[in-house]
Scaffold this active site. Structure first.
Site, PDB file in Angstrom:
ATOM      1  N   HIS A 109      59.356  66.200  42.025  1.00  0.00           N
ATOM      2  CA  HIS A 109      58.120  66.664  42.667  1.00  0.00           C
ATOM      3  C   HIS A 109      57.112  65.506  42.816  1.00  0.00           C
ATOM      4  CE1 HIS A 109      56.909  70.961  43.519  1.00  0.00           C
ATOM      5  NE2 HIS A 109      55.796  70.340  43.887  1.00  0.00           N
ATOM      6  N   LYS A 169      66.101  72.066  45.313  1.00  0.00           N
ATOM      7  CA  LYS A 169      65.215  70.887  45.208  1.00  0.00           C
ATOM      8  C   LYS A 169      64.615  70.791  43.803  1.00  0.00           C
ATOM      9  CE  LYS A 169      61.052  68.851  47.342  1.00  0.00           C
ATOM     10  NZ  LYS A 169      59.902  69.060  46.476  1.00  0.00           N
ATOM     11  N   TYR A 183      59.210  78.607  47.273  1.00  0.00           N
ATOM     12  CA  TYR A 183      58.845  78.822  45.875  1.00  0.00           C
ATOM     13  C   TYR A 183      59.154  80.278  45.604  1.00  0.00           C
ATOM     14  CZ  TYR A 183      56.061  74.537  45.149  1.00  0.00           C
ATOM     15  OH  TYR A 183      55.645  73.255  44.980  1.00  0.00           O
ATOM     16  N   SER A 191      56.357  73.735  53.449  1.00  0.00           N
ATOM     17  CA  SER A 191      56.090  74.311  52.118  1.00  0.00           C
ATOM     18  C   SER A 191      55.779  75.808  52.189  1.00  0.00           C
ATOM     19  CB  SER A 191      54.895  73.585  51.506  1.00  0.00           C
ATOM     20  OG  SER A 191      54.354  74.331  50.451  1.00  0.00           O
ATOM     21  N   THR A 224      62.822  75.266  45.616  1.00  0.00           N
ATOM     22  CA  THR A 224      62.254  74.339  44.629  1.00  0.00           C
ATOM     23  C   THR A 224      62.304  74.961  43.243  1.00  0.00           C
ATOM     24  OG1 THR A 224      60.833  73.309  46.272  1.00  0.00           O
ATOM     25  CG2 THR A 224      60.160  73.069  43.972  1.00  0.00           C
TER      26      THR A 224
HETATM   27  C1  LIG Z   1      50.040  67.043  47.919  1.00  0.00           C
HETATM   28  C2  LIG Z   1      51.461  67.423  47.630  1.00  0.00           C
HETATM   29  C3  LIG Z   1      51.844  68.737  47.783  1.00  0.00           C
HETATM   30  C4  LIG Z   1      53.158  69.106  47.507  1.00  0.00           C
HETATM   31  N1  LIG Z   1      53.542  70.402  47.716  1.00  0.00           N
HETATM   32  C5  LIG Z   1      54.831  70.753  47.503  1.00  0.00           C
HETATM   33  C6  LIG Z   1      55.273  72.081  47.784  1.00  0.00           C
HETATM   34  O1  LIG Z   1      54.513  72.917  48.218  1.00  0.00           O
HETATM   35  N2  LIG Z   1      56.585  72.359  47.555  1.00  0.00           N
HETATM   36  C7  LIG Z   1      57.485  71.435  47.085  1.00  0.00           C
HETATM   37  O2  LIG Z   1      58.664  71.743  46.890  1.00  0.00           O
HETATM   38  N3  LIG Z   1      57.077  70.163  46.829  1.00  0.00           N
HETATM   39  C8  LIG Z   1      55.798  69.801  47.038  1.00  0.00           C
HETATM   40  N4  LIG Z   1      55.406  68.514  46.810  1.00  0.00           N
HETATM   41  C9  LIG Z   1      56.416  67.523  46.390  1.00  0.00           C
HETATM   42  C10 LIG Z   1      57.072  66.864  47.619  1.00  0.00           C
HETATM   43  O3  LIG Z   1      57.874  67.771  48.306  1.00  0.00           O
HETATM   44  C11 LIG Z   1      57.948  65.681  47.205  1.00  0.00           C
HETATM   45  O4  LIG Z   1      58.889  66.107  46.263  1.00  0.00           O
HETATM   46  C12 LIG Z   1      57.142  64.524  46.634  1.00  0.00           C
HETATM   47  O5  LIG Z   1      55.907  64.406  47.276  1.00  0.00           O
HETATM   48  C13 LIG Z   1      57.920  63.223  46.807  1.00  0.00           C
HETATM   49  O6  LIG Z   1      57.288  62.175  46.168  1.00  0.00           O
HETATM   50  P1  LIG Z   1      56.309  61.125  46.889  1.00  0.00           P
HETATM   51  O7  LIG Z   1      55.031  61.842  47.155  1.00  0.00           O
HETATM   52  O8  LIG Z   1      56.168  60.059  45.867  1.00  0.00           O
HETATM   53  O9  LIG Z   1      56.965  60.664  48.156  1.00  0.00           O
HETATM   54  C14 LIG Z   1      54.103  68.139  47.073  1.00  0.00           C
HETATM   55  C15 LIG Z   1      53.687  66.813  46.925  1.00  0.00           C
HETATM   56  C16 LIG Z   1      52.389  66.451  47.221  1.00  0.00           C
HETATM   57  C17 LIG Z   1      52.003  65.008  47.082  1.00  0.00           C
END
Ligand SMILES: Cc1cc2nc3c(=O)[nH]c(=O)nc-3n(C[C@H](O)[C@H](O)[C@H](O)COP(=O)(O)O)c2cc1C
Length: 427
Positions: A324, A300, A200, A177, A226
């Site tokens: 997300h 994404k 981002y 990330s 993203t």
């Molecule tokens: C705590 C947390 C932080 C996240 N941070 C980012 C991030 O910094 N950038 C991003 O593109 N997606 C982020 N996501 C989304 C994840 O990349 C992903 O799309 C998502 O967690 C998938 O769903 P799931 O948690 O149900 O497996 C984050 C998700 C969580 C749970």
């Protein structure tokens, strides 16, 4: 002649009263001193007093939750979730768990997967399984990808380094990330090779340029751009958990009004906190990125075939179907349900990754069946990280790999290529 039913309530009660009358226990109750038999009042010999059976010692049965004390004890990813809830600071756990609004979208990610069934075929040779997938010329032994998730030192002191080492242990593709709590160079070293880098964009192009140049120099082959979080999100669950845990934490739930520490990847750039929102960003951004880097660009956060078509028209090298994890818009649309229309327009031109609610090997199977080349997980490995650090992440990935392998065997699909539309159905 009717016989007394030995199991009837009357028979039981009669036996009990007989036992009680003979028991010394009765003598200890006030007003219950057994009357001495007056001579001549009863000619029958008193019955011998039976020794009462002492009650069995009460040993509390262990709670099922207490049985997971090491990473290896976890039987599925939900075991990790339960442990993480107890080991992690409340606000940090809330940050992982949160969706938006009433969490409808997050729930629907799961509901969408659970409404699909697998059409298991029999008598297929599944003695050898092939779970390999090739993305941009690089072969991976498994289609299970580590989704980019920020602030991992908030979940475990080793943060992204623990995740990277776990990814390396079983050769999983890892995306890092932008808002990681560890710099990309350190993560690449721990991973043993450059990771994919999730970007981002910021409203300040100079910040974006500096970050892209840095990750390019670090050798990251792919930028995951993203696009589903242009202007904040309504994370109520996070706010509720934060209310019960107001400790200072510079990486996420800082006290209201205090500036957060600048994330490692923004250090040395002209970044300011307000830059993070990009409400004016449009499809042209991909072209701008193209001008400053030759890295592959995966977009994404796409949920419609219209956007998948636009992404291809603007030169995207890959598509990541995602909402997300239900943490951006509250559309209610499940990613597994968005996948078929996107797979139809992409039609094999570029790789597709999907995420959102994938918790079991059977879910990953369903993602592949609906047209994804690879499936990413977010919360499950964060639960493993929060619960046990690196061994927790390793165990989560192992569970998912094992479950996928078992699902493939039981469905009669020996390779990812053999999993297709006819491998699943809906009610
Ligand atoms: C705590 C947390 C932080 C996240 N941070 C980012 C991030 O910094 N950038 C991003 O593109 N997606 C982020 N996501 C989304 C994840 O990349 C992903 O799309 C998502 O967690 C998938 O769903 P799931 O948690 O149900 O497996 C984050 C998700 C969580 C749970």
């Amino acid at each position: 002649m009717s016989q007394a039913n030995p199991f009837s309530r009357t028979a039981n009660r009669r036996d009990f009263l007989r036992w009680l009358a003979a028991s010394p226990l009765l003598a200890t109750l006030p007003g219950c001193t057994p009357r001495a038999a007056s001579p001549g009042s009863n000619s029958r010999t008193p019955a011998p007093v039976p020794t009462p059976i002492p009650p069995a010692p009460i040993t509390p049965r262990p709670s099922l939750d207490d049985l997971v004390t090491t990473a290896a004890d976890a039987l599925d990813v939900f075991d990790m979730e339960k442990v993480a809830e107890t080991t992690m600071p409340a606000a940090h756990f809330g940050y992982i768990q949160t969706g938006v609004d009433g969490e409808e979208t997050q729930r629907n990610n799961r509901n969408g997967l659970e409404s699909i069934h697998i059409r298991a075929r029999r008598l297929v040779d599944v003695s050898r399984l092939d779970t390999r997938v090739t993305l941009f010329g690089r072969e991976w032994p498994t289609p299970i990808v580590i989704a980019p998730c920020g602030s991992q030192k908030g979940f475990h002191p080793e943060g992204e380094l623990a995740t990277a080492r776990a990814a390396q242990a079983a050769t999983h593709l890892q995306a890092l990330s932008t808002v990681s709590s560890t710099a990309v160079e350190e993560v690449n070293e721990a991973r043993g090779e450059p990771v994919w880098y999730q970007l981002y964009a910021t409203s300040n192009w100079e910040v974006t340029r500096a970050v892209v140049e840095r990750v390019r120099a670090a050798g990251c082959p792919v930028i995951v751009l993203t696009v589903d979080l242009p202007a904040g999100s309504n994370r109520l669950t996070l706010q509720r958990w934060t209310r019960i845990d107001d400790r200072t934490c510079n990486s996420c739930h800082r006290p209201r009004g205090r500036a957060p520490t600048v994330k490692p990847m923004f250090q040395g750039t002209p970044y300011r906190p307000g830059d993070f929102r990009t409400p004016a960003m449009t499809w042209d951004f991909i072209g701008r990125l193209r001008e400053i880097t030759d890295q592959r660009i995966v977009v994404k956060g796409l949920m419609t075939h219209e956007d998948a078509t636009l992404a291809l028209e603007h030169g995207a090298d890959g598509i990541w179907v995602s909402n997300h994890g239900g943490r951006s818009e509250g559309s209610g649309q499940a990613t597994i349900d968005a996948l078929p229309e996107i797979a139809a327009v992409v039609s094999g031109q570029v790789p597709i990754i999907v995420d959102g609610g994938f918790r079991r090997g059977s879910d990953i199977f369903k993602g592949i069946a609906r047209g994804a080349d690879a499936v990413a997980v977010g919360r499950p490995y964060l639960w493993g990280l929060g619960a046990f650090g690196q061994p927790g992440v390793e165990r989560v990935l192992e569970i998912l790999r094992n479950e996928l392998a078992l699902t493939m065997r039981l469905a009669g699909t020996p390779s990812l290529a053999s999993i297709g539309e006819t491998s699943i159905g809906t009610d």
